[in-house]
Design a protein around this motif. Structure first.
Motif, PDB file in Angstrom:
ATOM      1  N   UNK A  85       0.811  -1.208   0.000  1.00 60.02           N
ATOM      2  CA  UNK A  85       0.000   0.000   0.000  1.00 60.02           C
ATOM      3  C   UNK A  85       0.844   1.258   0.000  1.00 60.02           C
ATOM      4  N   UNK A  86       0.173   2.384   0.086  1.00 63.59           N
ATOM      5  CA  UNK A  86       0.838   3.678   0.120  1.00 63.59           C
ATOM      6  C   UNK A  86       0.635   4.295   1.499  1.00 63.59           C
ATOM      7  N   UNK A  87       1.699   4.775   2.074  1.00 60.89           N
ATOM      8  CA  UNK A  87       1.673   5.348   3.412  1.00 60.89           C
ATOM      9  C   UNK A  87       2.176   6.786   3.360  1.00 60.89           C
ATOM     10  N   UNK A  88       1.622   7.629   4.223  1.00 58.43           N
ATOM     11  CA  UNK A  88       2.107   8.997   4.344  1.00 58.43           C
ATOM     12  C   UNK A  88       3.123   9.048   5.470  1.00 58.43           C
ATOM     13  N   UNK A  89       4.162   9.819   5.266  1.00 62.61           N
ATOM     14  CA  UNK A  89       5.173  10.013   6.287  1.00 62.61           C
ATOM     15  C   UNK A  89       5.517  11.485   6.399  1.00 62.61           C
ATOM     16  N   UNK A  90       6.111  11.856   7.520  1.00 63.02           N
ATOM     17  CA  UNK A  90       6.531  13.243   7.729  1.00 63.02           C
ATOM     18  C   UNK A  90       8.040  13.261   7.940  1.00 63.02           C
ATOM     19  N   UNK A  91       8.730  13.910   7.036  1.00 65.97           N
ATOM     20  CA  UNK A  91      10.178  14.044   7.084  1.00 65.97           C
ATOM     21  C   UNK A  91      10.504  15.357   7.777  1.00 65.97           C
ATOM     22  N   UNK A  92      11.387  15.320   8.796  1.00 69.16           N
ATOM     23  CA  UNK A  92      11.679  16.514   9.578  1.00 69.16           C
ATOM     24  C   UNK A  92      13.174  16.697   9.788  1.00 69.16           C
ATOM     25  N   UNK A  93      13.611  17.930   9.601  1.00 64.64           N
ATOM     26  CA  UNK A  93      14.940  18.363  10.012  1.00 64.64           C
ATOM     27  C   UNK A  93      14.700  19.427  11.074  1.00 64.64           C
ATOM     28  N   UNK A  94      15.206  19.229  12.274  1.00 64.39           N
ATOM     29  CA  UNK A  94      14.913  20.112  13.403  1.00 64.39           C
ATOM     30  C   UNK A  94      15.645  21.447  13.385  1.00 64.39           C
ATOM     31  N   UNK A  95      16.544  21.625  12.454  1.00 67.13           N
ATOM     32  CA  UNK A  95      17.273  22.880  12.377  1.00 67.13           C
ATOM     33  C   UNK A  95      18.557  22.832  13.199  1.00 67.13           C
ATOM     34  N   UNK A  96      19.430  23.776  12.943  1.00 68.65           N
ATOM     35  CA  UNK A  96      20.674  23.911  13.707  1.00 68.65           C
ATOM     36  C   UNK A  96      21.105  25.375  13.650  1.00 68.65           C
ATOM     37  N   UNK A  97      22.334  25.658  13.977  1.00 65.71           N
ATOM     38  CA  UNK A  97      22.789  27.052  14.000  1.00 65.71           C
ATOM     39  C   UNK A  97      22.876  27.667  12.604  1.00 65.71           C
TER      40      UNK A  97
END
Length: 70
Positions: free
Chosen positions: A44-56
């Motif tokens: 099947x097809x799944x939704x995902x959330x890709x995250x980069x939390x940030x840095x300086x």
């Protein structure tokens, strides 16, 4: 991952959340992160959330992605 000028960003920690499970990876020398997803065994097809939390140097970034299991 690339910055606003199109330059590849190496060694950034990014997370992918799919079906309540979080996976972590770092970008390689080409700016790509590879996740080992073990909990998606159904087709099947799944939704995902890709995250980069940030840095300086870079701000936080998120993106919704589709993952297709054949």
């Amino acid at each position: 991952m690339k910055n606003s000028k199109g330059k590849i960003i190496k060694k950034l920690k990014v997370t992918l959340k799919v079906n309540g499970k979080t996976y972590v990876a770092k970008t390689n020398s080409k700016g790509k992160a590879t996740f080992k997803i073990t909990k998606l065994s159904k087709k099947g097809t799944f939704k995902g959330k890709l995250t980069f939390n940030g840095n300086t140097l870079y701000k936080k970034a998120t993106k919704t992605v589709k993952i297709k299991i054949k």
